[in-house]
Design a protein around this motif. Sequence first.
Motif, PDB file in Angstrom:
ATOM      1  N   GLU A 143       0.838  -1.191   0.000  1.00 54.24           N
ATOM      2  CA  GLU A 143       0.000   0.000   0.000  1.00 54.24           C
ATOM      3  C   GLU A 143       0.870   1.237   0.000  1.00 54.24           C
ATOM      4  OE1 GLU A 143      -1.227   0.755   4.575  1.00 54.24           O
ATOM      5  OE2 GLU A 143      -2.084  -1.007   3.619  1.00 54.24           O
ATOM      6  N   GLN A 144       0.374   2.279  -0.656  1.00 55.18           N
ATOM      7  CA  GLN A 144       1.145   3.497  -0.785  1.00 55.18           C
ATOM      8  C   GLN A 144       0.665   4.509   0.237  1.00 55.18           C
ATOM      9  OE1 GLN A 144       0.678   4.781  -4.778  1.00 55.18           O
ATOM     10  NE2 GLN A 144       1.898   3.136  -5.629  1.00 55.18           N
ATOM     11  N   ARG A 145       1.510   5.463   0.496  1.00 48.69           N
ATOM     12  CA  ARG A 145       1.136   6.533   1.410  1.00 48.69           C
ATOM     13  C   ARG A 145       0.095   7.397   0.733  1.00 48.69           C
ATOM     14  NH1 ARG A 145       6.619   9.143   3.212  1.00 48.69           N
ATOM     15  NH2 ARG A 145       5.169  10.552   4.203  1.00 48.69           N
ATOM     16  N   THR A 146      -0.904   7.801   1.481  1.00 46.45           N
ATOM     17  CA  THR A 146      -1.986   8.572   0.871  1.00 46.45           C
ATOM     18  C   THR A 146      -1.642  10.045   0.761  1.00 46.45           C
ATOM     19  OG1 THR A 146      -3.005   8.766   3.046  1.00 46.45           O
ATOM     20  CG2 THR A 146      -3.766   6.976   1.612  1.00 46.45           C
ATOM     21  N   LYS A 147      -1.177  10.666   1.825  1.00 48.31           N
ATOM     22  CA  LYS A 147      -0.855  12.082   1.809  1.00 48.31           C
ATOM     23  C   LYS A 147       0.504  12.287   2.453  1.00 48.31           C
ATOM     24  CE  LYS A 147      -5.424  14.148   2.324  1.00 48.31           C
ATOM     25  NZ  LYS A 147      -6.223  14.991   3.201  1.00 48.31           N
ATOM     26  N   PRO A 148       1.246  13.258   1.975  1.00 48.47           N
ATOM     27  CA  PRO A 148       2.490  13.569   2.679  1.00 48.47           C
ATOM     28  C   PRO A 148       2.163  14.201   4.028  1.00 48.47           C
ATOM     29  CG  PRO A 148       2.158  15.087   0.859  1.00 48.47           C
ATOM     30  CD  PRO A 148       1.079  14.058   0.778  1.00 48.47           C
ATOM     31  N   SER A 149       3.014  13.983   4.997  1.00 52.57           N
ATOM     32  CA  SER A 149       2.777  14.577   6.306  1.00 52.57           C
ATOM     33  C   SER A 149       3.040  16.074   6.247  1.00 52.57           C
ATOM     34  CB  SER A 149       3.671  13.910   7.346  1.00 52.57           C
ATOM     35  OG  SER A 149       5.014  14.196   7.059  1.00 52.57           O
ATOM     36  N   GLN A 150       2.642  16.768   7.306  1.00 54.05           N
ATOM     37  CA  GLN A 150       2.782  18.221   7.320  1.00 54.05           C
ATOM     38  C   GLN A 150       4.242  18.645   7.366  1.00 54.05           C
ATOM     39  OE1 GLN A 150       0.475  19.513  10.632  1.00 54.05           O
ATOM     40  NE2 GLN A 150      -1.475  19.198   9.605  1.00 54.05           N
ATOM     41  N   GLU A 151       5.130  17.758   7.835  1.00 56.05           N
ATOM     42  CA  GLU A 151       6.536  18.120   7.912  1.00 56.05           C
ATOM     43  C   GLU A 151       7.207  18.160   6.537  1.00 56.05           C
ATOM     44  OE1 GLU A 151       6.198  14.922   9.936  1.00 56.05           O
ATOM     45  OE2 GLU A 151       5.337  16.029  11.601  1.00 56.05           O
ATOM     46  N   GLU A 152       6.652  17.458   5.572  1.00 51.88           N
ATOM     47  CA  GLU A 152       7.291  17.379   4.265  1.00 51.88           C
ATOM     48  C   GLU A 152       6.917  18.600   3.412  1.00 51.88           C
ATOM     49  OE1 GLU A 152       6.619  13.699   2.264  1.00 51.88           O
ATOM     50  OE2 GLU A 152       6.823  12.550   4.110  1.00 51.88           O
ATOM     51  N   ASP A 153       7.891  19.106   2.664  1.00 49.76           N
ATOM     52  CA  ASP A 153       7.643  20.226   1.762  1.00 49.76           C
ATOM     53  C   ASP A 153       7.254  19.680   0.399  1.00 49.76           C
ATOM     54  OD1 ASP A 153       8.350  22.106   3.670  1.00 49.76           O
ATOM     55  OD2 ASP A 153      10.473  22.018   3.131  1.00 49.76           O
ATOM     56  N   VAL A 154       6.121  20.153  -0.113  1.00 49.17           N
ATOM     57  CA  VAL A 154       5.667  19.757  -1.432  1.00 49.17           C
ATOM     58  C   VAL A 154       5.660  21.014  -2.297  1.00 49.17           C
ATOM     59  CG1 VAL A 154       3.789  18.802  -2.791  1.00 49.17           C
ATOM     60  CG2 VAL A 154       4.265  17.899  -0.511  1.00 49.17           C
ATOM     61  N   ILE A 155       6.388  20.963  -3.389  1.00 54.02           N
ATOM     62  CA  ILE A 155       6.468  22.099  -4.301  1.00 54.02           C
ATOM     63  C   ILE A 155       5.867  21.666  -5.626  1.00 54.02           C
ATOM     64  CG2 ILE A 155       7.998  23.704  -5.505  1.00 54.02           C
ATOM     65  CD1 ILE A 155       9.992  23.278  -3.189  1.00 54.02           C
ATOM     66  N   GLU A 156       4.832  22.376  -6.051  1.00 47.30           N
ATOM     67  CA  GLU A 156       4.201  22.076  -7.327  1.00 47.30           C
ATOM     68  C   GLU A 156       4.529  23.192  -8.303  1.00 47.30           C
ATOM     69  OE1 GLU A 156       0.065  21.292  -6.993  1.00 47.30           O
ATOM     70  OE2 GLU A 156       0.327  19.924  -5.311  1.00 47.30           O
ATOM     71  N   GLY A 157       4.567  22.847  -9.583  1.00 45.95           N
ATOM     72  CA  GLY A 157       4.837  23.856 -10.582  1.00 45.95           C
ATOM     73  C   GLY A 157       4.794  23.281 -11.982  1.00 45.95           C
ATOM     74  N   GLU A 158       4.942  24.178 -12.958  1.00 48.66           N
ATOM     75  CA  GLU A 158       4.995  23.768 -14.352  1.00 48.66           C
ATOM     76  C   GLU A 158       6.291  24.288 -14.943  1.00 48.66           C
ATOM     77  OE1 GLU A 158       1.564  25.020 -16.523  1.00 48.66           O
ATOM     78  OE2 GLU A 158       0.195  24.216 -15.030  1.00 48.66           O
ATOM     79  N   TYR A 159       6.725  23.672 -16.025  1.00 48.58           N
ATOM     80  CA  TYR A 159       7.931  24.128 -16.676  1.00 48.58           C
ATOM     81  C   TYR A 159       7.757  23.943 -18.174  1.00 48.58           C
ATOM     82  CZ  TYR A 159       9.427  19.377 -17.728  1.00 48.58           C
ATOM     83  OH  TYR A 159       9.510  18.115 -18.228  1.00 48.58           O
ATOM     84  N   SER A 160       8.538  24.693 -18.906  1.00 45.75           N
ATOM     85  CA  SER A 160       8.590  24.509 -20.361  1.00 45.75           C
ATOM     86  C   SER A 160      10.048  24.546 -20.779  1.00 45.75           C
ATOM     87  CB  SER A 160       7.783  25.601 -21.068  1.00 45.75           C
ATOM     88  OG  SER A 160       8.332  26.873 -20.779  1.00 45.75           O
ATOM     89  N   ASP A 161      10.360  23.813 -21.816  1.00 46.94           N
ATOM     90  CA  ASP A 161      11.735  23.699 -22.281  1.00 46.94           C
ATOM     91  C   ASP A 161      12.009  24.852 -23.241  1.00 46.94           C
ATOM     92  OD1 ASP A 161      14.237  22.892 -22.889  1.00 46.94           O
ATOM     93  OD2 ASP A 161      13.649  20.988 -23.832  1.00 46.94           O
ATOM     94  N   LYS A 162      12.734  25.879 -22.807  1.00 44.52           N
ATOM     95  CA  LYS A 162      13.041  27.059 -23.613  1.00 44.52           C
ATOM     96  C   LYS A 162      14.065  26.749 -24.693  1.00 44.52           C
ATOM     97  CE  LYS A 162      10.629  30.092 -21.295  1.00 44.52           C
ATOM     98  NZ  LYS A 162       9.558  30.864 -21.827  1.00 44.52           N
ATOM     99  N   THR A 163      14.925  25.761 -24.485  1.00 48.84           N
ATOM    100  CA  THR A 163      15.946  25.457 -25.478  1.00 48.84           C
ATOM    101  C   THR A 163      15.310  24.907 -26.749  1.00 48.84           C
ATOM    102  OG1 THR A 163      16.261  23.252 -24.536  1.00 48.84           O
ATOM    103  CG2 THR A 163      17.702  25.016 -23.738  1.00 48.84           C
ATOM    104  N   GLN A 164      14.240  24.174 -26.632  1.00 46.76           N
ATOM    105  CA  GLN A 164      13.564  23.613 -27.806  1.00 46.76           C
ATOM    106  C   GLN A 164      12.976  24.735 -28.664  1.00 46.76           C
ATOM    107  OE1 GLN A 164      13.671  20.470 -28.673  1.00 46.76           O
ATOM    108  NE2 GLN A 164      12.460  20.751 -30.517  1.00 46.76           N
TER     109      GLN A 164
END
Length: 172
Positions: A143-164
């Motif tokens: 079984e997998q962990r359902t949610k990260p605990s409050q102590e863990e830092d979760v960083i969400e974001g998007e990126y695009s490849d500018k070199t292409q």
Amino acid sequence: MRVLFLLFAILPIIEIALLIHVGDIIGGWNTVALVILSAFIGAYFVKREGINTLQTAQAKMQRNELPGKELVDGLMLVVAGVLLVTPGFITDIFGFLFALPGTRHVLAAQVSKHMKMRVVTAGSAGGFHQQHNPFEQASNPFEQRTKPSQEEDVIEGEYSDKTQNDTDKRLK
């Protein structure tokens, strides 16, 4: 620390003295043959029991069960193999005790009982909390962990490849 001193300093001295004493009684070459014979017989037992333990562990994993007992048995078989190929009669006695199924299961139960201590780690608030005991059976080991605990830092974001994009503009 004392146990390590006994294992690495005193035990070899006792083994050598015992080998010399047995050599005086039955002869040097007979003693060497006895040590080699015990190593071959021990290797046979370790191989046979190792295959049985591996098959049992695989069957448990297919049923989504943790093979905790089999892991302890496997560890004891590794120790038995090392002890049995080490020249000497005392190490052979302990090696055979770890390799034979009847005594190994009794010793494994004692080792498991001794190792069932809880792991204590430092918490984020400076206190301590106990983690899951790895020797207890879980209902579902996958079984997998359902949610990260409050102590863990979760960083969400998007990126695009500018070199292409830059190489596409140069080609046009």
